[in-house]
Design an enzyme around this catalytic site. Structure first.
Site, PDB file in Angstrom:
ATOM      1  N   TYR A 266       5.411  51.224  65.579  1.00  0.00           N
ATOM      2  CA  TYR A 266       5.085  49.897  66.110  1.00  0.00           C
ATOM      3  C   TYR A 266       5.093  48.909  64.936  1.00  0.00           C
ATOM      4  CZ  TYR A 266       1.860  46.332  68.093  1.00  0.00           C
ATOM      5  OH  TYR A 266       1.249  45.175  68.537  1.00  0.00           O
TER       6      TYR A 266
ATOM      7  N   LEU B 196       4.510  45.166  63.847  1.00  0.00           N
ATOM      8  CA  LEU B 196       4.049  43.800  64.059  1.00  0.00           C
ATOM      9  C   LEU B 196       3.704  43.125  62.732  1.00  0.00           C
ATOM     10  CD1 LEU B 196       3.134  41.565  66.087  1.00  0.00           C
ATOM     11  CD2 LEU B 196       0.887  42.658  66.124  1.00  0.00           C
ATOM     12  N   THR B 197       2.888  43.809  61.907  1.00  0.00           N
ATOM     13  CA  THR B 197       2.364  43.204  60.673  1.00  0.00           C
ATOM     14  C   THR B 197       3.499  42.882  59.681  1.00  0.00           C
ATOM     15  OG1 THR B 197       0.399  44.540  60.985  1.00  0.00           O
ATOM     16  CG2 THR B 197       0.689  43.556  58.815  1.00  0.00           C
ATOM     17  N   GLU B 198       3.339  41.784  58.963  1.00  0.00           N
ATOM     18  CA  GLU B 198       4.293  41.408  57.912  1.00  0.00           C
ATOM     19  C   GLU B 198       3.534  41.160  56.617  1.00  0.00           C
ATOM     20  OE1 GLU B 198       6.837  38.242  59.228  1.00  0.00           O
ATOM     21  OE2 GLU B 198       7.632  39.472  60.867  1.00  0.00           O
TER      22      GLU B 198
ATOM     23  N   GLY C 124      -4.653  48.912  74.761  1.00  0.00           N
ATOM     24  CA  GLY C 124      -4.891  50.348  74.927  1.00  0.00           C
ATOM     25  C   GLY C 124      -4.937  51.063  73.587  1.00  0.00           C
TER      26      GLY C 124
ATOM     27  N   GLN D  21     -37.915  66.555  57.428  1.00  0.00           N
ATOM     28  CA  GLN D  21     -37.876  65.629  58.573  1.00  0.00           C
ATOM     29  C   GLN D  21     -36.981  64.411  58.299  1.00  0.00           C
ATOM     30  OE1 GLN D  21     -41.431  63.534  60.047  1.00  0.00           O
ATOM     31  NE2 GLN D  21     -41.069  64.569  61.996  1.00  0.00           N
TER      32      GLN D  21
ATOM     33  N   GLN E 129     -23.138  62.410  52.808  1.00  0.00           N
ATOM     34  CA  GLN E 129     -24.387  62.366  52.037  1.00  0.00           C
ATOM     35  C   GLN E 129     -25.211  63.645  52.261  1.00  0.00           C
ATOM     36  OE1 GLN E 129     -24.946  59.948  49.948  1.00  0.00           O
ATOM     37  NE2 GLN E 129     -27.023  60.493  49.297  1.00  0.00           N
TER      38      GLN E 129
ATOM     39  N   GLY F 233     -23.301  66.924  46.703  1.00  0.00           N
ATOM     40  CA  GLY F 233     -22.084  66.888  45.884  1.00  0.00           C
ATOM     41  C   GLY F 233     -20.922  67.589  46.546  1.00  0.00           C
TER      42      GLY F 233
ATOM     43  N   GLU G 152      -4.944  47.767  63.813  1.00  0.00           N
ATOM     44  CA  GLU G 152      -4.870  47.396  65.244  1.00  0.00           C
ATOM     45  C   GLU G 152      -5.845  46.261  65.537  1.00  0.00           C
ATOM     46  OE1 GLU G 152      -4.123  50.447  68.044  1.00  0.00           O
ATOM     47  OE2 GLU G 152      -2.739  51.454  66.679  1.00  0.00           O
TER      48      GLU G 152
HETATM   49  C1  LIG Z   1      -2.823  52.554  56.779  1.00  0.00           C
HETATM   50  C2  LIG Z   1      -2.406  51.388  57.605  1.00  0.00           C
HETATM   51  C3  LIG Z   1      -1.538  51.582  58.662  1.00  0.00           C
HETATM   52  C4  LIG Z   1      -1.109  50.489  59.424  1.00  0.00           C
HETATM   53  N1  LIG Z   1      -0.190  50.692  60.433  1.00  0.00           N
HETATM   54  C5  LIG Z   1       0.375  49.607  61.046  1.00  0.00           C
HETATM   55  C6  LIG Z   1       1.462  49.793  61.965  1.00  0.00           C
HETATM   56  O1  LIG Z   1       1.875  50.915  62.242  1.00  0.00           O
HETATM   57  N2  LIG Z   1       2.021  48.683  62.513  1.00  0.00           N
HETATM   58  C7  LIG Z   1       1.591  47.416  62.234  1.00  0.00           C
HETATM   59  O2  LIG Z   1       2.151  46.470  62.775  1.00  0.00           O
HETATM   60  N3  LIG Z   1       0.562  47.217  61.355  1.00  0.00           N
HETATM   61  C8  LIG Z   1      -0.046  48.280  60.744  1.00  0.00           C
HETATM   62  N4  LIG Z   1      -1.068  48.103  59.853  1.00  0.00           N
HETATM   63  C9  LIG Z   1      -1.473  46.748  59.518  1.00  0.00           C
HETATM   64  C10 LIG Z   1      -2.853  46.360  60.022  1.00  0.00           C
HETATM   65  O3  LIG Z   1      -2.827  46.197  61.417  1.00  0.00           O
HETATM   66  C11 LIG Z   1      -3.281  45.095  59.259  1.00  0.00           C
HETATM   67  O4  LIG Z   1      -3.566  45.489  57.930  1.00  0.00           O
HETATM   68  C12 LIG Z   1      -4.470  44.399  59.881  1.00  0.00           C
HETATM   69  O5  LIG Z   1      -4.137  43.830  61.122  1.00  0.00           O
HETATM   70  C13 LIG Z   1      -5.049  43.306  58.977  1.00  0.00           C
HETATM   71  O6  LIG Z   1      -4.058  42.446  58.509  1.00  0.00           O
HETATM   72  P1  LIG Z   1      -3.970  42.108  56.931  1.00  0.00           P
HETATM   73  O7  LIG Z   1      -4.001  43.399  56.204  1.00  0.00           O
HETATM   74  O8  LIG Z   1      -2.829  41.208  56.731  1.00  0.00           O
HETATM   75  O9  LIG Z   1      -5.334  41.368  56.616  1.00  0.00           O
HETATM   76  P2  LIG Z   1      -5.632  39.783  56.783  1.00  0.00           P
HETATM   77  O10 LIG Z   1      -5.218  39.336  58.136  1.00  0.00           O
HETATM   78  O11 LIG Z   1      -5.070  39.065  55.621  1.00  0.00           O
HETATM   79  O12 LIG Z   1      -7.231  39.775  56.712  1.00  0.00           O
HETATM   80  C14 LIG Z   1      -7.962  39.803  55.475  1.00  0.00           C
HETATM   81  C15 LIG Z   1      -9.451  39.695  55.838  1.00  0.00           C
HETATM   82  O13 LIG Z   1      -9.700  38.426  56.488  1.00  0.00           O
HETATM   83  C16 LIG Z   1     -10.327  38.659  57.737  1.00  0.00           C
HETATM   84  N5  LIG Z   1      -9.914  37.612  58.689  1.00  0.00           N
HETATM   85  C17 LIG Z   1      -8.656  37.175  58.952  1.00  0.00           C
HETATM   86  N6  LIG Z   1      -8.676  36.238  59.886  1.00  0.00           N
HETATM   87  C18 LIG Z   1      -9.967  36.067  60.266  1.00  0.00           C
HETATM   88  C19 LIG Z   1     -10.647  35.230  61.221  1.00  0.00           C
HETATM   89  N7  LIG Z   1      -9.977  34.391  62.012  1.00  0.00           N
HETATM   90  N8  LIG Z   1     -12.004  35.328  61.306  1.00  0.00           N
HETATM   91  C20 LIG Z   1     -12.680  36.213  60.541  1.00  0.00           C
HETATM   92  N9  LIG Z   1     -12.088  37.029  59.630  1.00  0.00           N
HETATM   93  C21 LIG Z   1     -10.755  36.956  59.501  1.00  0.00           C
HETATM   94  C22 LIG Z   1      -9.885  40.047  58.159  1.00  0.00           C
HETATM   95  O14 LIG Z   1     -10.744  40.616  59.120  1.00  0.00           O
HETATM   96  C23 LIG Z   1      -9.916  40.766  56.820  1.00  0.00           C
HETATM   97  O15 LIG Z   1     -11.224  41.174  56.542  1.00  0.00           O
HETATM   98  C24 LIG Z   1      -1.572  49.186  59.124  1.00  0.00           C
HETATM   99  C25 LIG Z   1      -2.480  49.004  58.064  1.00  0.00           C
HETATM  100  C26 LIG Z   1      -2.883  50.085  57.302  1.00  0.00           C
HETATM  101  C27 LIG Z   1      -3.836  49.845  56.164  1.00  0.00           C
END
Ligand SMILES: Cc1cc2nc3c(=O)[nH]c(=O)nc-3n(C[C@H](O)[C@H](O)[C@H](O)COP(=O)(O)OP(=O)(O)OC[C@H]3O[C@@H](n4cnc5c(N)ncnc54)[C@H](O)[C@@H]3O)c2cc1C
Length: 388
Positions: free
Chosen positions: A131, A133-135, A248, A286, A344, A348, A371
């Protein structure tokens, strides 16, 4: 089957079929996943062969319709499966979850030709799916994505990059959100890109904290040609498709936290019943008993909440999206805390790989981030509450 897991589900009324599904997944997880999970993690090995074994069990298209080989089960059924697999290995379970999210997007939003062409190979697990989506420049603000798709004859030509893609390089199909129109969510479309598409390449496998058994790489498009026949639904429908997948998907990731945390609690119960200090077993203190009691209470609350959220999605309740977000936030936070507490309680030894606890802590940490981060879950919940 683990007695603790069996007892843990008894407060929520599962029907006979759901019990059978749960037991099937527990048996596979105990037999094929649990004995290998630590080694896969240590060696950063992607067990494509064992992943493919889940196809004949019906786990390649859990909630895909049955005319294309899907199991046509519900979201609560899926949660039971991911919880059971995650008890053996949260990273393994999460990969199956992402594959299912991608397959279900094609099932729900593909036309008949696309469903018949693509889904039988996905439901059988002959093909694995990712999937995208992220860039690099957009994660939480997914609607700001910049990967562009331009129509050229019978193809679209894609340029851009996706970041953090689970299974990238190993998967056979990539469900990709790309911009075909103006800025914002309405300019986004969804494409199914095969691994051998010209102009598609992958970055290096990221060095990361957990989820070591699956790769995380960039997916790079350089004049990447994709047949127009691989556009899902129409131009502009992509953001809605991506979000529908995640609704989902978030329940599944929460289930992965729940199963992993239950495994950590089971390990902590066994360890504290054996380990001695100051002349007695440490479970006689306890202070530690109270911690175990809190871990059990919080996990059961998380389980009941997650099952209730999954039932909402099964019933297509109008507030199912809010419940998915609440469950993802609550269950992944509780799951991480329980696993960390279990570490914890191991002293160790919890810090050593062989005990399997530090892996659970590492694996569960990312569920609070991906997600949709748990901050973004609060944004979704608050919007629903305040009515925006
Ligand atoms: C191991 C791994 C696997 C992944 N697999 C996939 C994948 O298969 N497909 C895919 O598309 N993506 C994937 N991702 C990407 C993941 O979904 C994103 O890392 C995530 O959505 C956060 O985006 P970002 O890392 O750009 O953080 P950012 O969006 O830059 O966020 C940085 C911080 O700011 C906070 N923040 C941002 N906007 C707001 C707001 N409006 N209000 C409050 N806080 C905010 C965030 O919560 C976070 O704490 C994966 C990530 C990892 C680490």
């Amino acid at each position: 089957m683990d007695a603790a897991v069996d007892a843990s589900t008894s407060q929520f009324e599962l029907n006979e079929e759901q019990r059978a599904i749960q037991e099937m997944a527990q048996a596979f997880a105990a037999d094929r996943v649990a004995p290998n999970a630590l080694e896969w993690d240590r060696a950063k090995h992607f067990p494509a062969d064992v992943i493919r074994e889940t196809g004949p069990l019906g786990l390649g298209g859990i909630y895909v319709k049955d005319d294309v080989g899907g199991s046509a089960l519900g979201r609560l059924d899926a949660v039971l499966i991911f919880e059971a697999l995650a008890h053996a290995d949260p990273a393994f379970s999460s990969f199956i979850s992402i594959h299912n999210m991608a397959a279900s997007m094609i099932d729900r939003f593909g036309n008949d030709e696309q469903r018949q062409r693509l889904l039988p190979k996905l439901t059988s697990m002959e093909w694995l799916a990712s999937y995208c989506l992220t860039e690099p420049g957009s994660g939480s603000d997914a609607a700001a994505l910049k990967t562009r798709a331009v129509k050229s004859g019978d193809d679209y030509v894609l340029n851009g990059a996706k970041q953090f893609i689970s299974g990238a390089g190993d998967s056979d199909l990539y469900v990709v959100m790309a911009r075909t129109g103006a800025d914002g969510p309405k300019g986004i479309s969804t494409f199914v890109v095969p691994k051998d598409a010209p102009g598609l390449s992958f970055g290096a496998n990221e060095h990361k904290m957990g989820w070591h058994m699956q790769s995380t790489r960039q997916v790079i498009f350089e004049d990447c040609k994709v047949p127009a026949a691989n556009l899902l639904s129409g131009e502009g429908a992509g953001f809605g498709i991506a979000m529908a997948g995640l609704d989902g998907g978030r329940l599944n990731i929460a289930a992965c936290s729940l199963g992993g945390a239950q495994s950590a609690l089971d390990k902590a119960l066994a360890y504290t019943a054996e380990r001695k200090a100051f002349g007695s077993k440490i479970n006689q203190f306890q202070a530690l008993q109270f911690r175990l009691a809190d871990m059990e209470t919080e996990l059961q609350a998380a389980r009941i909440f997650l099952y209730a959220a999954a039932s909402k999605l099964d019933r297509k309740a109008p507030d199912a999206g809010k419940w998915s977000a609440m469950a993802k936030r609550f269950v992944t936070d509780i799951g991480f805390n329980v696993a960390n507490e279990a570490l914890q309680l191991h002293g160790g030894y919890g810090y050593l790989h062989d005990y399997g606890i530090e892996k659970l802590v590492r694996d569960l940490r990312v569920h609070q981030i991906l997600e949709g981060t748990n901050e973004i879950m609060r944004v979704i919940i608050a919007r629903a509450l305040i009515g925006r």
